[in-house]
Design an enzyme around this catalytic site. Sequence first.
Site, short mmCIF file in Angstrom:
data_model
loop_
_atom_site.label_atom_id
_atom_site.label_comp_id
_atom_site.label_asym_id
_atom_site.label_seq_id
_atom_site.Cartn_x
_atom_site.Cartn_y
_atom_site.Cartn_z
N GLU A 27 0.83 -1.20 0.00
CA GLU A 27 0.00 0.00 0.00
C GLU A 27 0.87 1.26 0.00
O GLU A 27 1.78 1.40 0.82
CB GLU A 27 -0.91 0.00 1.24
CG GLU A 27 -1.81 1.21 1.35
CD GLU A 27 -2.63 1.21 2.64
OE1 GLU A 27 -3.59 1.99 2.70
OE2 GLU A 27 -2.30 0.44 3.56
N LYS B 55 -9.70 2.21 -3.37
CA LYS B 55 -10.20 1.67 -2.11
C LYS B 55 -11.62 2.15 -1.84
O LYS B 55 -11.93 3.34 -1.98
CB LYS B 55 -9.28 2.09 -0.96
CG LYS B 55 -9.63 1.44 0.38
CD LYS B 55 -8.62 1.80 1.45
CE LYS B 55 -8.95 1.09 2.77
NZ LYS B 55 -7.98 1.46 3.84
N CYS C 197 -5.73 -2.72 2.79
CA CYS C 197 -5.71 -2.61 4.26
C CYS C 197 -6.91 -3.34 4.88
O CYS C 197 -7.12 -4.51 4.61
CB CYS C 197 -5.64 -1.15 4.68
SG CYS C 197 -5.18 -0.91 6.42
#
Length: 519
Positions: free
Chosen positions: A264, A334, A386
Amino acid sequence: MTPKIKAAKRLLPTCLLSFLLGAGLTFSYAPFSVWFIAPLLLAGFFWLLNNKGRSHAFLSGWSFGLGWFGAGISWVHVSIADFGGLPLVGSIGLMLLLSAYLALYPALASWLLVRFITPSYWPLGIGFIWLFCEWLRSWMLTGFPWLSLGYSQLHGPLGGYLPILGETGVSVLLVTLACSLGLLVPKRHFKSAFMITAVLLISGYLLGKQQWTEDKGQSVKLVMVQGNIQQSLRWVPEQDLPTMNLYRQLTDSHWDADLIIWPEAAIPKLEPLALRYLQELDETAASHQTAVVTGIVNYNFETRDAFNNLIVLGSQNGEAQGHYRYPHANRYAKHHLLPIGEFIPFEDWLRGIAPLFDLPMSSFSRGDFQQRNLQANGLHLAPAICFEIAFPNQIRANLHDHTDYILTVSNDAWFGHSHGPHQHLEIAQVRAKEFGIPVLRATNNGITAVIDADGRVLDQLPQFEQGVLVSRVPRYQGQTPYAKFGDLWAWLLAAMGLGLAVWLPKRNTTQQSSATQVN
């Protein structure tokens, strides 16, 4: 002594014991993973609720939840204290505030159970009530389903149900088993308690031997790079180029891989400002007929929208030609944003109160719930950035017949030497077992790992070390029942149990009334 003081003194031991039972659940999750602690502690709580806490069910459940989350997510304090700019008292206070909020959900479940279900039928009703309250927890304020009970059973017999019912359904089975034990054992109904336990555990063990998906007999040479960049340096502009050069240097001896993954935001420079670097990386990867998947932040200077992205550079289908042109479509944005870290609730009020509420990159825009798989060197990857890996319904919505792997990237440097990263890895392992597909997990500072289709870690890198993980990962075909039906069976089973819990007492009352009239 007033009646209120007397009542408080009687209630205090119940709340304290509930708190301790909840706190003990931490040892059932990674890195401890003592799976049998969870049903025993939950059984203790349901016994306590039935015998001591019925008159204060909400407070008893809240005390249990405060212990459960206070100990289980204590790692939140690390990120707040080290990077949030708050003193120790403030960081602990915010961690406790979050725990107190999350504790409202087991408190609600306890109140509903006591209020609407006859105690003898609690084991039938608890599954639906618990499932409903956990669904609320995964939805409110964008959701925070961390430490859901089913994760604790990854290494236990109930883990065999994961490919069928998912983690959600395993949570239902676990609270049903625990509630049965908590009510039956104190009454010395040992035979019934043994039978219920034996049926669930033995059937789960046997189901765990079933292979729901099969190895295609093909494998992919995978490389994942762990840069181990200190969190304090992540968004320092002077560190952009050294970080980018480091990832490039760690990759340069591995261009023979089929797939290369960076974690990330591995590239700290905003995407529109890093075009030359990205184009060179794209050309190099394509010339070696491989692909690089990397995290990066895309920022639109006109609309001021920022996206936490994954992009693919290099070959899409094995060709020796790159396809990167900003902003190309082979990317993922995301969807589930982390409160405080990626968006600020009540932003107008909280901005400026403390550095915690003004962290770099804390105003992201949200990507779509369902997006196309990333296409990298002939492989199709279902991404999760995440804590998105903790949302199985989102993962399921992005799995297709052609999906080869689930890809999750993260930066767990926020959580230091706590148990947070271990819990994060455990969640990824459960996703692999639920869907019968390997999970590739690339992180900045660990735990970078390859997880097979049965949820086992095949290869991993040590935490807090710079390194490159090289692994051969099999490709699978087929579909688990959970991949096909999702949470449907968990809700149906829980609803059937609730229906029986409501109907059986009424039927018994009717029969007794009829018998009385006959006599």
